[in-house]
Design a protein around this motif. Structure first.
Motif, mmCIF file in Angstrom:
data_model
loop_
_atom_site.group_PDB
_atom_site.id
_atom_site.type_symbol
_atom_site.label_atom_id
_atom_site.label_comp_id
_atom_site.label_asym_id
_atom_site.label_seq_id
_atom_site.Cartn_x
_atom_site.Cartn_y
_atom_site.Cartn_z
ATOM 1 N N ALA A 65 1.311 -0.923 -0.127
ATOM 2 C CA ALA A 65 -0.371 -0.155 0.154
ATOM 3 C C ALA A 65 1.020 1.395 -0.246
ATOM 4 N N ASP A 66 -0.011 2.281 -0.422
ATOM 5 C CA ASP A 66 0.910 4.046 -0.194
ATOM 6 C C ASP A 66 0.913 4.137 1.392
ATOM 7 N N PRO A 67 2.357 4.599 1.041
ATOM 8 C CA PRO A 67 2.309 5.056 3.048
ATOM 9 C C PRO A 67 1.848 5.642 3.836
ATOM 10 N N GLY A 68 1.299 6.580 2.941
ATOM 11 C CA GLY A 68 0.323 7.963 3.651
ATOM 12 C C GLY A 68 -1.444 7.609 3.685
ATOM 13 N N THR A 69 -1.401 5.579 2.947
ATOM 14 C CA THR A 69 -2.633 5.616 3.335
ATOM 15 C C THR A 69 -3.840 4.956 4.597
ATOM 16 N N ALA A 70 -4.601 5.422 5.064
ATOM 17 C CA ALA A 70 -5.157 4.921 6.369
ATOM 18 C C ALA A 70 -5.253 2.798 6.685
ATOM 19 N N ILE A 71 -4.979 2.865 7.258
ATOM 20 C CA ILE A 71 -4.837 1.476 7.460
ATOM 21 C C ILE A 71 -6.098 1.578 7.267
ATOM 22 N N SER A 72 -7.511 1.673 8.287
ATOM 23 C CA SER A 72 -8.610 1.559 7.771
ATOM 24 C C SER A 72 -9.216 1.243 6.296
ATOM 25 N N SER A 73 -8.961 1.684 5.990
ATOM 26 C CA SER A 73 -9.422 1.825 4.252
ATOM 27 C C SER A 73 -8.480 0.739 3.189
ATOM 28 N N LEU A 74 -7.710 0.006 3.557
ATOM 29 C CA LEU A 74 -7.040 -1.332 3.199
ATOM 30 C C LEU A 74 -7.971 -2.631 4.343
ATOM 31 N N ALA A 75 -9.152 -2.321 5.238
ATOM 32 C CA ALA A 75 -8.733 -2.852 6.379
ATOM 33 C C ALA A 75 -10.226 -4.003 5.471
ATOM 34 N N THR A 76 -10.508 -5.217 5.822
ATOM 35 C CA THR A 76 -11.368 -6.066 5.008
ATOM 36 C C THR A 76 -12.554 -6.612 6.683
#
Length: 184
Positions: A65-76
């Motif tokens: 993932a891109d470094p600045g991305t919020a982890i919640s946007s990747l969460a399943t």
């Protein structure tokens, strides 16, 4: 003595992050947090301010993932999880059904307590429980040791039908193999 519940085998030191944490922060935290056990990190867990599990992110997803991305946007979400008081045999069935490397363990308020790994569950099951889990999860395989199978001769290609491996071809005396055995 075999462990009886998920709470008895869970690893409490698992990476968990609030929803606003960035991918960069999560990776740095995982990298720099000293581990008190030999547990491998497979997933990072996303929790709210109360510690309630909101989602899960695989380590692979974090690293890509891109470094600045919020982890919640990747969460399943929703997350497949187990309860602390779930019997280890039930946890094993969930592992066989979903093929995860680890499962989050929650309390009655859905707060993250830790995680259990497939390896820990296998070690926790006693022989009888292991057999019961296998019998319940592998239902589509029927095995009849008295049923006839087909064998093929390596030398002449003769097909032999028998209940057990005849060992040699009745025509040429060559070696035979079960027809469903892969040839490498």
């Amino acid at each position: 003595m075999a462990s009886s519940t998920a709470a008895e085998i869970l690893e409490t030191n698992v990476p968990s992050f609030e929803e606003a944490a960035s991918v960069d922060d999560a990776i740095d935290t995982i990298r720099t947090t000293p581990s008190e056990s030999d547990t491998t990190v497979y997933y990072a867990y996303v929790v709210d301010e109360d510690g309630t599990l909101e989602g899960v992110v695989s380590l692979r997803e974090l690293l890509n993932a891109d470094p600045g991305t919020a982890i919640s946007s990747l969460a399943t979400e929703p997350v497949i999880s187990v309860r602390a008081d779930d019997p280890v045999a039930r946890v094993a069935k969930i592992f066989t059904r979903h093929e995860f490397m680890a499962l989050p363990v929650l309390d009655e308020d859905d707060e993250l307590l830790g995680a259990v790994t497939a390896g820990d569950v296998i070690e926790a099951l006693d022989e009888d429980a292991s057999k019961a889990v296998l019998q319940e999860t592998i239902r589509d395989v029927e095995y009849d040791p008295g049923a006839e199978s087909t064998y093929e001769c390596f030398e002449c290609g003769t097909i032999v039908t028998a209940a057990t491996n005849p060992g040699e071809c009745p025509n040429c005396g060559g070696d035979v193999r079960h027809r469903q055995t892969a040839i490498e």
